[in-house]
Design an enzyme around this catalytic site. Sequence first.
Site, mmCIF file in Angstrom:
data_model
loop_
_atom_site.group_PDB
_atom_site.id
_atom_site.type_symbol
_atom_site.label_atom_id
_atom_site.label_comp_id
_atom_site.label_asym_id
_atom_site.label_seq_id
_atom_site.Cartn_x
_atom_site.Cartn_y
_atom_site.Cartn_z
ATOM 1 N N ARG A 14 -24.230 -111.851 32.281
ATOM 2 C CA ARG A 14 -23.578 -111.394 33.514
ATOM 3 C C ARG A 14 -22.072 -111.671 33.525
ATOM 4 O O ARG A 14 -21.497 -111.947 34.568
ATOM 5 C CB ARG A 14 -24.222 -112.034 34.755
ATOM 6 C CG ARG A 14 -25.666 -111.623 34.983
ATOM 7 C CD ARG A 14 -25.724 -110.232 35.589
ATOM 8 N NE ARG A 14 -27.102 -109.777 35.726
ATOM 9 C CZ ARG A 14 -27.818 -109.894 36.849
ATOM 10 N NH1 ARG A 14 -27.286 -110.420 37.906
ATOM 11 N NH2 ARG A 14 -29.052 -109.460 36.893
ATOM 12 N N ARG A 23 -19.718 -109.341 39.487
ATOM 13 C CA ARG A 23 -19.037 -109.678 40.740
ATOM 14 C C ARG A 23 -18.107 -110.874 40.686
ATOM 15 O O ARG A 23 -17.338 -111.082 41.610
ATOM 16 C CB ARG A 23 -20.084 -109.855 41.843
ATOM 17 C CG ARG A 23 -20.614 -108.514 42.304
ATOM 18 C CD ARG A 23 -21.773 -108.673 43.240
ATOM 19 N NE ARG A 23 -22.897 -109.246 42.523
ATOM 20 C CZ ARG A 23 -24.082 -109.501 43.074
ATOM 21 N NH1 ARG A 23 -24.278 -109.262 44.339
ATOM 22 N NH2 ARG A 23 -25.052 -110.006 42.352
ATOM 23 N N ARG A 68 -15.995 -100.897 41.300
ATOM 24 C CA ARG A 68 -17.339 -100.627 41.814
ATOM 25 C C ARG A 68 -17.359 -100.318 43.310
ATOM 26 O O ARG A 68 -18.418 -99.987 43.859
ATOM 27 C CB ARG A 68 -18.238 -101.847 41.546
ATOM 28 C CG ARG A 68 -18.979 -101.866 40.201
ATOM 29 C CD ARG A 68 -20.050 -100.794 40.066
ATOM 30 N NE ARG A 68 -20.816 -100.606 41.289
ATOM 31 C CZ ARG A 68 -21.754 -101.439 41.746
ATOM 32 N NH1 ARG A 68 -22.087 -102.493 41.073
ATOM 33 N NH2 ARG A 68 -22.385 -101.204 42.871
ATOM 34 N N ASP A 90 -28.464 -102.148 33.459
ATOM 35 C CA ASP A 90 -29.414 -103.005 34.157
ATOM 36 C C ASP A 90 -30.789 -102.768 33.545
ATOM 37 O O ASP A 90 -31.033 -101.715 32.966
ATOM 38 C CB ASP A 90 -29.452 -102.697 35.655
ATOM 39 C CG ASP A 90 -30.214 -103.778 36.410
ATOM 40 O OD1 ASP A 90 -29.614 -104.814 36.732
ATOM 41 O OD2 ASP A 90 -31.432 -103.619 36.629
ATOM 42 N N TYR A 94 -41.417 -106.349 38.499
ATOM 43 C CA TYR A 94 -40.719 -105.539 39.512
ATOM 44 C C TYR A 94 -41.572 -104.344 39.934
ATOM 45 O O TYR A 94 -41.651 -104.012 41.122
ATOM 46 C CB TYR A 94 -39.360 -105.053 38.976
ATOM 47 C CG TYR A 94 -38.292 -106.123 39.000
ATOM 48 C CD1 TYR A 94 -37.798 -106.621 40.209
ATOM 49 C CD2 TYR A 94 -37.767 -106.654 37.827
ATOM 50 C CE1 TYR A 94 -36.829 -107.616 40.238
ATOM 51 C CE2 TYR A 94 -36.791 -107.644 37.843
ATOM 52 C CZ TYR A 94 -36.330 -108.124 39.053
ATOM 53 O OH TYR A 94 -35.370 -109.108 39.085
HETATM 54 O O1 CP3 Z 1 -22.580 -108.718 32.161
HETATM 55 C C1 CP3 Z 1 -23.801 -108.485 31.948
HETATM 56 O O2 CP3 Z 1 -24.629 -109.394 31.736
HETATM 57 C C2 CP3 Z 1 -24.248 -107.030 31.810
HETATM 58 C C3 CP3 Z 1 -24.896 -106.466 32.864
HETATM 59 C C4 CP3 Z 1 -26.295 -106.776 33.371
HETATM 60 C C5 CP3 Z 1 -26.653 -106.459 34.697
HETATM 61 N N1 CP3 Z 1 -27.980 -106.653 34.837
HETATM 62 C C6 CP3 Z 1 -25.709 -105.936 35.702
HETATM 63 C C7 CP3 Z 1 -26.025 -106.111 37.135
HETATM 64 C C8 CP3 Z 1 -27.445 -107.241 32.730
HETATM 65 C C9 CP3 Z 1 -27.604 -107.752 31.316
HETATM 66 C C10 CP3 Z 1 -28.506 -107.154 33.680
HETATM 67 C C11 CP3 Z 1 -29.904 -107.480 33.382
HETATM 68 C C12 CP3 Z 1 -30.808 -107.779 34.487
HETATM 69 N N2 CP3 Z 1 -30.986 -107.100 35.659
HETATM 70 C C13 CP3 Z 1 -31.766 -108.815 34.449
HETATM 71 C C14 CP3 Z 1 -31.962 -109.747 33.291
HETATM 72 C C15 CP3 Z 1 -30.907 -110.792 33.303
HETATM 73 C C16 CP3 Z 1 -31.106 -111.863 34.328
HETATM 74 O O3 CP3 Z 1 -30.221 -112.027 35.170
HETATM 75 O O4 CP3 Z 1 -32.139 -112.540 34.250
HETATM 76 C C17 CP3 Z 1 -32.491 -108.771 35.646
HETATM 77 C C18 CP3 Z 1 -33.606 -109.715 36.066
HETATM 78 C C19 CP3 Z 1 -31.998 -107.675 36.405
HETATM 79 C C20 CP3 Z 1 -32.456 -107.203 37.735
HETATM 80 C C21 CP3 Z 1 -31.344 -107.305 38.714
HETATM 81 N N3 CP3 Z 1 -30.324 -106.368 38.813
HETATM 82 C C22 CP3 Z 1 -31.042 -108.350 39.618
HETATM 83 C C23 CP3 Z 1 -31.902 -109.582 39.848
HETATM 84 C C24 CP3 Z 1 -29.834 -108.030 40.260
HETATM 85 C C25 CP3 Z 1 -29.030 -108.865 41.233
HETATM 86 C C26 CP3 Z 1 -29.172 -108.440 42.664
HETATM 87 C C27 CP3 Z 1 -27.961 -108.887 43.471
HETATM 88 O O5 CP3 Z 1 -27.236 -107.988 43.940
HETATM 89 O O6 CP3 Z 1 -27.746 -110.106 43.589
HETATM 90 C C28 CP3 Z 1 -29.410 -106.781 39.748
HETATM 91 C C29 CP3 Z 1 -28.191 -106.054 40.094
HETATM 92 C C30 CP3 Z 1 -27.096 -106.159 39.094
HETATM 93 N N4 CP3 Z 1 -27.245 -105.982 37.745
HETATM 94 C C31 CP3 Z 1 -25.721 -106.398 39.381
HETATM 95 C C32 CP3 Z 1 -25.044 -106.358 38.151
HETATM 96 C C33 CP3 Z 1 -23.573 -106.494 37.900
HETATM 97 C C34 CP3 Z 1 -25.131 -106.590 40.754
HETATM 98 C C35 CP3 Z 1 -24.944 -105.241 41.363
HETATM 99 C C36 CP3 Z 1 -23.606 -105.078 42.017
HETATM 100 O O7 CP3 Z 1 -22.572 -105.503 41.442
HETATM 101 O O8 CP3 Z 1 -23.585 -104.451 43.083
#
Ligand code: CP3
Length: 352
Positions: A29, A33, A42, A78, A153
């Site tokens: 990540r 953000r 974004r 994602d 999920y």
């Molecule tokens: O920088 C990086 O790591 C690359 C991007 C990345 C994202 N998601 C972007 C994202 C990666 C590798 C993921 C994988 C992902 N997504 C996982 C596995 C990694 C982990 O954290 O265990 C999981 C479980 C998800 C599912 C998911 N997507 C979650 C739990 C969330 C967070 C919800 C929130 O808003 O708090 C997301 C959304 C997400 N994925 C965001 C980002 C940058 C936030 C969305 C935003 O910026 O509006």
Amino acid sequence: MTHPDPRDSALVRAARGLPTTHTPVWFMRQAGRSLPEYREVRADVPMLQACRTPELVCEITMQPVRRHGVDAAIFFSDIVVPLAAAGIDVDIKPGIGPVVAHPVRTQADVDALPELIAEQVEDITRSVQLLVAELGGTPLIGFAGAPFTLASYLIEGGPSKNHEHTKALMYGAPDVWNALCAKLSRISGTFLRVQAEAGASAIQLFDSWVGALSLPDYLRFVQPHSAAALAAVADLDVPRIHFGVGTGELLAAMGEAGADVVGVDYRLPLDVAAQRLGSAYSVQGNLDPALLFAPREPLEAKVREILTLGKAARGHIFNLGHGVLPSTDPDALTRVVDLVHTESSSGSSGSA
Ligand code: CP3
């Protein structure tokens, strides 16, 4: 201009257990953000739309590489992107995560799920190609969600603390469970393969929530499906990283699923992880992301300790034990990168 081959990078070499000039570091990540430049681009674009827009994917993926000088880029996407691309009704709600319109609970639900065909993600190929051209010698890590985490999920309908419907299906209808995970392993495998064929230098399989299972349940219900997803890129020249949270008891089994590197969360010291894994695997991790909020001195001491403990493994990729928290000060991340680089390249330290 010629540039070094990413296959000779510290990240790829450490993943294979080869000597490196310094310990490579990146952060799960790292794009997202915590960065003001991310929040800016974004502002008006929904998450899934951003993930399907190659110029934006390229820009967001590059942001932490430019800012922090990390040793790898992680593809901005994602774990639910391939599900949405295949036609499954899933969205990412800000502050919540993936939400599924029709939870999957029966054989009929599983039968109704589509497969992913590579032509549905041509934009992903384009994004990877743009990135590889811009990154030069810095490796790009492609990724996908593992079958268990994706299944959770889909079955729960959204994020879940206890995974109760998931476990109920696993035990109550193992045939339905296996059919669902077989389908998900094909979707993840296809998504990994598209990224690797387009030029990603390594891949990571995220099984974020699999730490909810015991080892016997992991071996029986999950490992074969994760192995199938990882096998989809076994013939390509890309090291494979396998990561989950709370997986101290599962590390060896996760390695045996077909990994070169096993990701370790912050609950287990890296020397203990290396001992559990044996000499056939490199490790990745494992600074607690919350410690980026701690004062400099104890944080730096912890980084040094992790570098020392990581020497117990055949190779070490420095990372967090889970993703960067959104309110993290980005400068704290840059300082960790600098410290990992100076500490690990000084004199006799490490695997150089
Ligand atoms: O920088 C990086 O790591 C690359 C991007 C990345 C994202 N998601 C972007 C994202 C990666 C590798 C993921 C994988 C992902 N997504 C996982 C596995 C990694 C982990 O954290 O265990 C999981 C479980 C998800 C599912 C998911 N997507 C979650 C739990 C969330 C967070 C919800 C929130 O808003 O708090 C997301 C959304 C997400 N994925 C965001 C980002 C940058 C936030 C969305 C935003 O910026 O509006």
